[in-house]
Enzyme design. Sequence first.
Site, PDB file in Angstrom:
ATOM      1  N   SER A   1       4.292  22.578 -39.617  1.00  0.00           N
ATOM      2  CA  SER A   1       4.867  22.323 -38.135  1.00  0.00           C
ATOM      3  C   SER A   1       6.263  21.435 -38.526  1.00  0.00           C
ATOM      4  O   SER A   1       5.941  20.229 -39.502  1.00  0.00           O
ATOM      5  CB  SER A   1       4.254  21.620 -37.203  1.00  0.00           C
ATOM      6  OG  SER A   1       4.766  21.050 -36.315  1.00  0.00           O
TER       7      SER A   1
ATOM      8  N   TYR B   1      -2.865  15.640 -34.328  1.00  0.00           N
ATOM      9  CA  TYR B   1      -2.478  16.870 -34.578  1.00  0.00           C
ATOM     10  C   TYR B   1      -1.494  17.040 -35.607  1.00  0.00           C
ATOM     11  O   TYR B   1      -1.518  17.540 -36.813  1.00  0.00           O
ATOM     12  CB  TYR B   1      -2.396  17.772 -33.283  1.00  0.00           C
ATOM     13  CG  TYR B   1      -1.654  18.917 -33.733  1.00  0.00           C
ATOM     14  CD1 TYR B   1      -2.186  19.845 -34.447  1.00  0.00           C
ATOM     15  CD2 TYR B   1       0.091  19.284 -33.696  1.00  0.00           C
ATOM     16  CE1 TYR B   1      -1.659  21.139 -34.590  1.00  0.00           C
ATOM     17  CE2 TYR B   1       0.642  20.153 -34.171  1.00  0.00           C
ATOM     18  CZ  TYR B   1      -0.041  21.232 -34.601  1.00  0.00           C
ATOM     19  OH  TYR B   1       0.342  22.538 -35.204  1.00  0.00           O
TER      20      TYR B   1
ATOM     21  N   LYS C   1      -1.457  17.991 -39.823  1.00  0.00           N
ATOM     22  CA  LYS C   1      -0.322  18.867 -40.687  1.00  0.00           C
ATOM     23  C   LYS C   1       0.100  18.387 -41.903  1.00  0.00           C
ATOM     24  O   LYS C   1       0.125  18.741 -43.161  1.00  0.00           O
ATOM     25  CB  LYS C   1       0.725  19.359 -39.681  1.00  0.00           C
ATOM     26  CG  LYS C   1       0.155  20.290 -38.837  1.00  0.00           C
ATOM     27  CD  LYS C   1      -0.233  21.723 -39.265  1.00  0.00           C
ATOM     28  CE  LYS C   1      -0.958  22.420 -38.119  1.00  0.00           C
ATOM     29  NZ  LYS C   1      -1.572  23.849 -38.737  1.00  0.00           N
TER      30      LYS C   1
ATOM     31  N   ASN D   1       0.535  22.486 -22.669  1.00  0.00           N
ATOM     32  CA  ASN D   1       1.448  21.285 -23.047  1.00  0.00           C
ATOM     33  C   ASN D   1       2.610  21.748 -23.514  1.00  0.00           C
ATOM     34  O   ASN D   1       3.592  20.744 -23.051  1.00  0.00           O
ATOM     35  CB  ASN D   1       0.733  20.942 -24.610  1.00  0.00           C
ATOM     36  CG  ASN D   1      -0.519  20.484 -24.271  1.00  0.00           C
ATOM     37  OD1 ASN D   1      -0.649  19.310 -24.159  1.00  0.00           O
ATOM     38  ND2 ASN D   1      -1.650  21.311 -24.908  1.00  0.00           N
TER      39      ASN D   1
HETATM   40  P1  NAD Z   1      -3.608  29.349 -31.505  1.00  0.00           P
HETATM   41  O1  NAD Z   1      -4.502  28.320 -31.062  1.00  0.00           O
HETATM   42  O2  NAD Z   1      -3.068  30.625 -30.407  1.00  0.00           O
HETATM   43  O3  NAD Z   1      -4.247  29.986 -32.788  1.00  0.00           O
HETATM   44  C1  NAD Z   1      -5.059  29.333 -33.719  1.00  0.00           C
HETATM   45  C2  NAD Z   1      -6.194  29.989 -33.772  1.00  0.00           C
HETATM   46  O4  NAD Z   1      -7.107  29.509 -34.785  1.00  0.00           O
HETATM   47  C3  NAD Z   1      -7.267  30.201 -32.730  1.00  0.00           C
HETATM   48  O5  NAD Z   1      -7.594  31.886 -32.272  1.00  0.00           O
HETATM   49  C4  NAD Z   1      -8.414  29.572 -32.711  1.00  0.00           C
HETATM   50  O6  NAD Z   1      -9.583  30.084 -32.197  1.00  0.00           O
HETATM   51  C5  NAD Z   1      -8.536  29.703 -34.369  1.00  0.00           C
HETATM   52  N1  NAD Z   1      -9.309  28.458 -34.853  1.00  0.00           N
HETATM   53  C6  NAD Z   1      -9.365  27.172 -34.717  1.00  0.00           C
HETATM   54  N2  NAD Z   1     -10.078  26.544 -35.316  1.00  0.00           N
HETATM   55  C7  NAD Z   1     -10.852  27.421 -36.047  1.00  0.00           C
HETATM   56  C8  NAD Z   1     -11.883  27.528 -36.967  1.00  0.00           C
HETATM   57  N3  NAD Z   1     -12.418  26.103 -37.434  1.00  0.00           N
HETATM   58  N4  NAD Z   1     -12.575  28.643 -37.623  1.00  0.00           N
HETATM   59  C9  NAD Z   1     -11.739  29.573 -37.490  1.00  0.00           C
HETATM   60  N5  NAD Z   1     -10.813  29.850 -36.553  1.00  0.00           N
HETATM   61  C10 NAD Z   1     -10.461  28.688 -35.770  1.00  0.00           C
HETATM   62  O7  NAD Z   1      -2.208  28.738 -32.011  1.00  0.00           O
HETATM   63  P2  NAD Z   1      -1.226  29.140 -32.560  1.00  0.00           P
HETATM   64  O8  NAD Z   1       0.053  28.639 -31.785  1.00  0.00           O
HETATM   65  O9  NAD Z   1      -1.181  30.592 -32.894  1.00  0.00           O
HETATM   66  O10 NAD Z   1      -0.868  28.315 -33.845  1.00  0.00           O
HETATM   67  C11 NAD Z   1      -1.065  28.954 -35.223  1.00  0.00           C
HETATM   68  C12 NAD Z   1      -1.001  27.914 -36.222  1.00  0.00           C
HETATM   69  O11 NAD Z   1       0.425  27.561 -36.149  1.00  0.00           O
HETATM   70  C13 NAD Z   1      -1.800  26.631 -36.209  1.00  0.00           C
HETATM   71  O12 NAD Z   1      -2.108  26.281 -37.346  1.00  0.00           O
HETATM   72  C14 NAD Z   1      -0.538  25.566 -35.289  1.00  0.00           C
HETATM   73  O13 NAD Z   1      -1.119  24.264 -35.723  1.00  0.00           O
HETATM   74  C15 NAD Z   1       0.616  26.200 -35.903  1.00  0.00           C
HETATM   75  N6  NAD Z   1       1.833  25.535 -35.108  1.00  0.00           N
HETATM   76  C16 NAD Z   1       1.864  26.240 -34.045  1.00  0.00           C
HETATM   77  C17 NAD Z   1       3.013  25.991 -33.111  1.00  0.00           C
HETATM   78  C18 NAD Z   1       3.194  26.305 -31.859  1.00  0.00           C
HETATM   79  O14 NAD Z   1       4.068  25.482 -31.068  1.00  0.00           O
HETATM   80  N7  NAD Z   1       2.474  27.324 -31.559  1.00  0.00           N
HETATM   81  C19 NAD Z   1       4.139  25.176 -33.961  1.00  0.00           C
HETATM   82  C20 NAD Z   1       3.871  24.602 -35.140  1.00  0.00           C
HETATM   83  C21 NAD Z   1       2.638  24.839 -35.835  1.00  0.00           C
HETATM   84  C1  WQD Z   2       9.841  20.684 -25.521  1.00  0.00           C
HETATM   85  C2  WQD Z   2      10.494  19.873 -24.793  1.00  0.00           C
HETATM   86  C3  WQD Z   2       9.304  17.998 -23.880  1.00  0.00           C
HETATM   87  C4  WQD Z   2       6.710  20.464 -21.173  1.00  0.00           C
HETATM   88  C5  WQD Z   2       5.223  20.637 -29.622  1.00  0.00           C
HETATM   89  C6  WQD Z   2       4.322  19.945 -30.852  1.00  0.00           C
HETATM   90  C7  WQD Z   2       4.726  20.526 -32.176  1.00  0.00           C
HETATM   91  C8  WQD Z   2       4.816  21.897 -32.202  1.00  0.00           C
HETATM   92  C9  WQD Z   2       5.455  22.614 -31.148  1.00  0.00           C
HETATM   93  C10 WQD Z   2       2.704  22.632 -33.169  1.00  0.00           C
HETATM   94  C11 WQD Z   2      10.476  18.414 -25.024  1.00  0.00           C
HETATM   95  C12 WQD Z   2       9.726  19.092 -22.667  1.00  0.00           C
HETATM   96  C13 WQD Z   2       7.732  19.953 -22.133  1.00  0.00           C
HETATM   97  C14 WQD Z   2       6.827  19.994 -19.764  1.00  0.00           C
HETATM   98  C15 WQD Z   2       8.948  18.987 -20.373  1.00  0.00           C
HETATM   99  N1  WQD Z   2       3.450  22.211 -32.075  1.00  0.00           N
HETATM  100  N2  WQD Z   2       8.736  19.279 -21.460  1.00  0.00           N
HETATM  101  N3  WQD Z   2       7.810  19.241 -19.497  1.00  0.00           N
HETATM  102  O1  WQD Z   2       6.871  18.566 -28.041  1.00  0.00           O
HETATM  103  O2  WQD Z   2       8.865  20.052 -29.227  1.00  0.00           O
HETATM  104  O3  WQD Z   2       6.602  20.120 -29.825  1.00  0.00           O
HETATM  105  O4  WQD Z   2       5.119  22.064 -30.074  1.00  0.00           O
HETATM  106  O5  WQD Z   2       2.754  22.196 -34.448  1.00  0.00           O
HETATM  107  O6  WQD Z   2       4.044  19.923 -33.113  1.00  0.00           O
HETATM  108  O7  WQD Z   2       4.463  18.387 -30.389  1.00  0.00           O
HETATM  109  O8  WQD Z   2       7.344  21.259 -27.672  1.00  0.00           O
HETATM  110  O9  WQD Z   2       7.308  22.655 -25.812  1.00  0.00           O
HETATM  111  O10 WQD Z   2       5.745  20.556 -25.686  1.00  0.00           O
HETATM  112  O11 WQD Z   2       8.178  20.402 -25.567  1.00  0.00           O
HETATM  113  O12 WQD Z   2      10.271  18.410 -20.012  1.00  0.00           O
HETATM  114  O13 WQD Z   2       6.028  20.007 -18.876  1.00  0.00           O
HETATM  115  O14 WQD Z   2      10.508  20.068 -23.363  1.00  0.00           O
HETATM  116  O15 WQD Z   2       9.592  16.742 -23.168  1.00  0.00           O
HETATM  117  O16 WQD Z   2      11.778  17.832 -24.875  1.00  0.00           O
HETATM  118  P1  WQD Z   2       7.630  19.836 -28.410  1.00  0.00           P
HETATM  119  P2  WQD Z   2       7.073  21.044 -26.031  1.00  0.00           P
END
Ligand code: NAD
Ligand code: WQD
Length: 345
Positions: free
Chosen positions: A127, A152, A156, A201
């Site tokens: 991330s 969290y 990573k 979130n």
């Molecule tokens: P998600 O929660 O939709 O998918 C993650 C999946 O992992 C879920 O289906 C959950 O049930 C499964 N899981 C969690 N712990 C587990 C375990 N111990 N054993 C087996 N399965 C497990 O999340 P996502 O948005 O699809 O994210 C996928 C990956 O990408 C994650 O590693 C997340 O940290 C990373 N990521 C997501 C974002 C984002 O904004 N969505 C941004 C950057 C990185």
């Molecule tokens: C985007 C912008 C908020 C909600 C997060 C994680 C990051 C990655 C992606 C996993 C920001 C604003 C948001 C709301 C708002 N995830 N906002 N009102 O914070 O950039 O990243 O998701 O790895 O690790 O931190 O994404 O979508 O939460 O926020 O004003 O109700 O929207 O302040 O500027 P963020 P976000």
Amino acid sequence: MKTKILVTGGTGYIGSHTAVSLIESGYEVVLIDNLSNSSKETVVGIQEITGTKPKLEVVDLTYKKQCADVFAKHNDAKGLIHFAALKAVGESVKRPLQYYYNNLSSLMNTLECTVDNQINNFIFSSSATVYGKPDNVPISEDFEMKRPFSPYGNSKKIAEEIMEDFIVSNDSLSIISLRYFNPIGAHESGIIGELPTGTPNNLMPYITQVAAGVREKLLVFGNDYPTRDGTPIRDYIHVVDLAEAHLKALKRLLDRENEKTMEVFNLGSGKGYTVLEIIHAFEKVSGKQLNYEVTARREGDVPELISLPDLANIKLQWKAKRDLSEMVKSAWEWEKKIRTKVNGE
Ligand code: NAD
Ligand code: WQD
């Protein structure tokens, strides 16, 4: 025979979109998930889109034995994409040990099982959070990793460090760590998408839930940042573009084109949008006026995160293709579809 790929977290948001892209590209896909943040119904959605039902193994990867058993069963796999993790930033602040335990023990078990079964090609979901508050933008991969603001995020950063250490004594293994910026949107069919449990979130699902009448109003966290309209700038990326990047990374490993045993790539569009720009893009696409109010800053938010995606553009031959209106439109179509289901219409 099809090349088998294991996808942990495969019923989740990004995992399910990647599974679709993998199946459409001719791979055999096995999803491994404990369903803690997703539903097995996703498998039906994947089948509806691709015509193929992927195998789902319901396994908690924090349990070494469950992990070892499922890997032994699929030891003919040629690669693995590790999405499985808990990802809610706010919850991780309240329950840090749960996040460190789940995200790191599942990573360590998965790494070990991968090597034990000579699967050897490993892709990790990292991330942009590993850059903490960067000194400037755009952010390239050689920027130093800084302490992220949440457990969290820190899980990573630690995960990347664990992989760097592990690879030293496991030279048959190749790893690509993909640092996602802000994934949004859904599959164009509206059949799969993000399913946040409880209060979202993230900005995009919050916006669509307000527009759908599930929540009253969006709170915009601060408009006093040093940006063009005072609200923070992020690099949003369509989840289908993201899925396609995983295919390119996988191909690079399978074709032995990687230049190092562990490589890192940013996955972003290279463009940044403010919160207000996202709201206005949504209003334009949906024809709805969004109820929002500016409130105080959210702790841990940084003013600007924009990727320099050149390395992925060149080495993975991948570029984000879908623009902001496609991202926002697909997120809205998905939200409307879920509401129809929930309301039994
Ligand atoms: P998600 O929660 O939709 O998918 C993650 C999946 O992992 C879920 O289906 C959950 O049930 C499964 N899981 C969690 N712990 C587990 C375990 N111990 N054993 C087996 N399965 C497990 O999340 P996502 O948005 O699809 O994210 C996928 C990956 O990408 C994650 O590693 C997340 O940290 C990373 N990521 C997501 C974002 C984002 O904004 N969505 C941004 C950057 C990185
Ligand atoms: C985007 C912008 C908020 C909600 C997060 C994680 C990051 C990655 C992606 C996993 C920001 C604003 C948001 C709301 C708002 N995830 N906002 N009102 O914070 O950039 O990243 O998701 O790895 O690790 O931190 O994404 O979508 O939460 O926020 O004003 O109700 O929207 O302040 O500027 P963020 P976000």
